[in-house]
Design a protein around this motif. Structure first.
Motif, mmCIF file in Angstrom:
data_model
loop_
_atom_site.group_PDB
_atom_site.id
_atom_site.type_symbol
_atom_site.label_atom_id
_atom_site.label_comp_id
_atom_site.label_asym_id
_atom_site.label_seq_id
_atom_site.Cartn_x
_atom_site.Cartn_y
_atom_site.Cartn_z
ATOM 1 N N GLU A 1 3.198 3.479 2.025
ATOM 2 C CA GLU A 1 4.563 3.583 2.537
ATOM 3 C C GLU A 1 5.591 2.969 1.598
ATOM 4 N N HIS A 2 5.229 1.886 0.919
ATOM 5 C CA HIS A 2 6.211 1.161 0.110
ATOM 6 C C HIS A 2 5.797 1.138 -1.360
ATOM 7 N N ARG B 1 8.554 11.048 9.295
ATOM 8 C CA ARG B 1 8.445 9.630 8.935
ATOM 9 C C ARG B 1 7.865 8.863 10.127
ATOM 10 N N PRO C 1 4.939 7.261 3.842
ATOM 11 C CA PRO C 1 5.711 6.917 5.041
ATOM 12 C C PRO C 1 5.395 7.770 6.266
#
Length: 278
Positions: free
Chosen positions: A267-268, A218, A242
């Motif tokens: 990532e989101h 990560r 991520p």
């Protein structure tokens, strides 16, 4: 009683028909809508098996929603975004699929690499907006791919090697880094040259991300790593969002510390930040 299966998004009709022979099926019919956490919890409460896709997050609350839940069946090759520990504690198996998308992912990866280097998406948008700077204008001058250096981060696996095979067609030099180096014979066969991570970042024209997502990877590519890249270098990610610190990447692009990014993952997800290419 026949088991009850909830499928989080439409899958191949042939697969659904096979399942209907042995189970009662409920499915979110919208291929665009990703069920949120509360939707997932509501579905799990009344079903024995959760059939989820790559983008679904199955946390401990989802797993705990039904004490009689039998299986979490995932369409991923690794159980990322599934709380395997919570499932194990409740003796619920988590299943994954074989690596059936290796070549397709490598195709997409190289398509992104070419698109961001040659600024194809930007050119298409400009033309459709009525802007035509001229056939030989430098306004959309891109970067060459043939003969350049590609660096595979976590690239010793199936998809990394498939990308390396495609890179050979462009006469590219292929570097790779992974925590566990491959045998030399395997490196020679795949046309790979092992280098430390920092060297890969400093020498590559294209940084190609293939690492699995786990606590150690990560934000594997963060502010420090992006600063090691060449100003004219590109980063391409078809692994997991991520792995790259997206905020750091946006800053690097805005400050033109790197040339561009080709991203298939964020990532989101499903939230996507503003465009990350130049």
């Amino acid at each position: 009683m026949r088991p009850r299966i909830y499928i989080t998004q439409p899958v191949a009709p042939s697969a659904v028909e096979r399942l209907k022979k042995i189970a009662d099926i409920d499915m979110n019919p919208d291929s665009v809508h990703i069920p949120g956490k509360e939707e997932m919890i509501d579905a799990v409460r009344t079903h024995d098996i959760l059939f989820c896709l790559l983008h679904d997050r199955v946390d401990g609350d989802v797993i705990a929603a039904n004490p009689a839940l039998r299986v979490v069946a995932s369409m991923k090759i690794t159980p990322s975004d599934i709380d395997v520990a919570a499932a194990t504690a409740r003796r619920i198996p988590v299943t994954v699929i074989p690596p059936v998308v290796t070549e397709a992912t490598a195709d997409i990866h190289f398509a992104l690499l070419l698109a961001v280097a040659r600024r194809l998406v930007e050119g298409d948008r400009l033309v459709r907006a009525g802007v035509f700077p001229g056939a030989q204008s430098s306004h959309l001058e891109g970067a060459g791919v043939s003969g350049k250096v590609i660096g595979l981060v976590g690239g010793g696996g199936r998809i990394g090697k498939a990308v390396a095979r495609r890179a050979q067609g462009f006469s590219m030099k292929t570097l790779y880094w992974t925590p566990r180096r491959k045998p030399e014979a395997e490196e020679r066969e795949a046309g790979l040259e092992y280098v430390p991570m920092d060297q890969l970042l400093a020498e590559s024209d294209f940084v190609s991300v293939h690492a699995p997502l786990n606590p150690q990877t990560r934000h594997l590519i963060g502010e420090r790593e992006l600063r090691l890249m060449k100003p004219g270098a590109f980063i391409v990610n078809t692994a997991r969002g991520p792995i790259i610190d997206e905020a750091a990447l946006v800053r690097a692009l805005a400050e033109r510390r790197i040339a561009g990014a080709g991203l298939d993952v964020f990532e989101h997800e499903p939230k996507v930040d503003p465009p990350c290419s130049r």
